[in-house]
Design a protein around this motif. Sequence first.
Motif, PDB file in Angstrom:
ATOM      1  N   LEU A  36      29.182  36.915  70.912  1.00  0.00           N
ATOM      2  CA  LEU A  36      30.372  36.053  70.884  1.00  0.00           C
ATOM      3  C   LEU A  36      31.644  36.893  70.794  1.00  0.00           C
ATOM      4  N   ILE A  37      31.594  37.956  69.982  1.00  0.00           N
ATOM      5  CA  ILE A  37      32.765  38.837  69.862  1.00  0.00           C
ATOM      6  C   ILE A  37      33.002  39.564  71.181  1.00  0.00           C
ATOM      7  N   ALA A  38      31.934  40.052  71.802  1.00  0.00           N
ATOM      8  CA  ALA A  38      32.078  40.742  73.088  1.00  0.00           C
ATOM      9  C   ALA A  38      32.648  39.793  74.145  1.00  0.00           C
ATOM     10  N   GLY A  39      32.209  38.544  74.109  1.00  0.00           N
ATOM     11  CA  GLY A  39      32.753  37.550  75.030  1.00  0.00           C
ATOM     12  C   GLY A  39      34.241  37.323  74.795  1.00  0.00           C
ATOM     13  N   SER A  40      34.627  37.277  73.529  1.00  0.00           N
ATOM     14  CA  SER A  40      36.043  37.081  73.195  1.00  0.00           C
ATOM     15  C   SER A  40      36.879  38.284  73.648  1.00  0.00           C
ATOM     16  N   GLN A  41      36.265  39.459  73.674  1.00  0.00           N
ATOM     17  CA  GLN A  41      36.935  40.664  74.171  1.00  0.00           C
ATOM     18  C   GLN A  41      37.233  40.545  75.670  1.00  0.00           C
ATOM     19  N   VAL A  42      36.282  40.022  76.412  1.00  0.00           N
ATOM     20  CA  VAL A  42      36.500  39.823  77.854  1.00  0.00           C
ATOM     21  C   VAL A  42      37.626  38.820  78.077  1.00  0.00           C
ATOM     22  N   VAL A  43      37.592  37.731  77.310  1.00  0.00           N
ATOM     23  CA  VAL A  43      38.639  36.717  77.437  1.00  0.00           C
ATOM     24  C   VAL A  43      40.003  37.325  77.128  1.00  0.00           C
ATOM     25  N   ALA A  44      40.077  38.143  76.074  1.00  0.00           N
ATOM     26  CA  ALA A  44      41.350  38.776  75.693  1.00  0.00           C
ATOM     27  C   ALA A  44      41.876  39.655  76.827  1.00  0.00           C
TER      28      ALA A  44
END
Lengths: 75, 75, 75, 75, 75, 75
Positions: F53-61
Amino acid sequence: MTDTWLTSLITDTPQAGFELAITLSRRGVKYTQPDGEVLHKLRPEYSEDADALIAGSQVVATNFQTVAAANNYWR
Amino acid sequence: MTDTWLTSLITDTPQAGFELAITLSRRGVKYTQPDGEVLHKLRPEYSEDADALIAGSQVVATNFQTVAAANNYWR
Amino acid sequence: MTDTWLTSLITDTPQAGFELAITLSRRGVKYTQPDGEVLHKLRPEYSEDADALIAGSQVVATNFQTVAAANNYWR
Amino acid sequence: MTDTWLTSLITDTPQAGFELAITLSRRGVKYTQPDGEVLHKLRPEYSEDADALIAGSQVVATNFQTVAAANNYWR
Amino acid sequence: MTDTWLTSLITDTPQAGFELAITLSRRGVKYTQPDGEVLHKLRPEYSEDADALIAGSQVVATNFQTVAAANNYWR
Amino acid sequence: MTDTWLTSLITDTPQAGFELAITLSRRGVKYTQPDGEVLHKLRPEYSEDADALIAGSQVVATNFQTVAAANNYWR
């Protein structure tokens, strides 16, 4: 958090800017885990682990980009 | 840290800029783990591990973006 | 390192810029592990591992941002 | 590599730019592992693994930043 | 999501900007996992794990770059 | 992919821009794994895993940086 810890991104020197980037990186951790005791217990886990130290340096590098741009690279 | 190690992001050449990016990346580690002996013991763990070497190169790439922008890409 | 390997970020074409980004990424590894023999032994570890290949491509992408900006995107 | 695969970062549409970012990401892998057969064998390893798919999307996002800037965001 | 949670990237102070970056980082998670109960159960997994805390700080640093640029670095 | 899914990076509001960043992040996955059924089976693997989930949020950022710049930060 209710304390004031960040009033400006402007620093006198690049080194002070780098140290502000360290502060920003630690604050990024502290907003998720505000309990100082838990953070203290985690210290050996990351401060003696190469992967964690490199990942930490990556966060600092990213924040330093922001601080350096804010200061127009101290040119 | 009280020593002065960063007074400018300006370098004469791109290569000197890349080497400054290496310095910034190492300093990012050192602020978290200032004990040289611990860092020395970790050396085999990261310098002979492909994942850690790639992660380290990622930090350098990020810092090089900052240094290159500061020097207007040595154009 | 005392050899000169980077004198300019300017390239004739985007593809030459991408290949310079590859060079920068490998140099980022080499500054940490200058021993060619060790790097050679690590080769199967990363060149046949999907995660390492993706991480390597991430470093290249980051360095390509720098090279592309230096060349004003070859516009 | 001697073939020409990248002559411009300029695309007609944002979607073509995103697809160019995909190409750049794959090429970043291919420069490290040019053997198509090895890459083919790795395919299940990353295309059915959530972590690898997210990491791949991260590379694409980074390359898309470059392509989008090159195209002045198709404004 | 149908609620309105982001109407502007402009903040009064750098600290409010940093806190907006925290919000953006959490929203990035929430779009993928909107179930608050699942997120709550995951909390110990990331808030007491050094790697996850550092990775979280990386997301915040990336979002803070965006917010800081939007605010012209509060100069 | 032959469908048209991205015709502009311009959005009316920052929140619509953030949601476009989500779309870009998912598309970055879909180009590598176009099979919706496989993606569906992977869902529990990443949507209930803090690291993913954190890695996904990194892509979104990262994608949000692009969209925000394209929109001149909705200033």
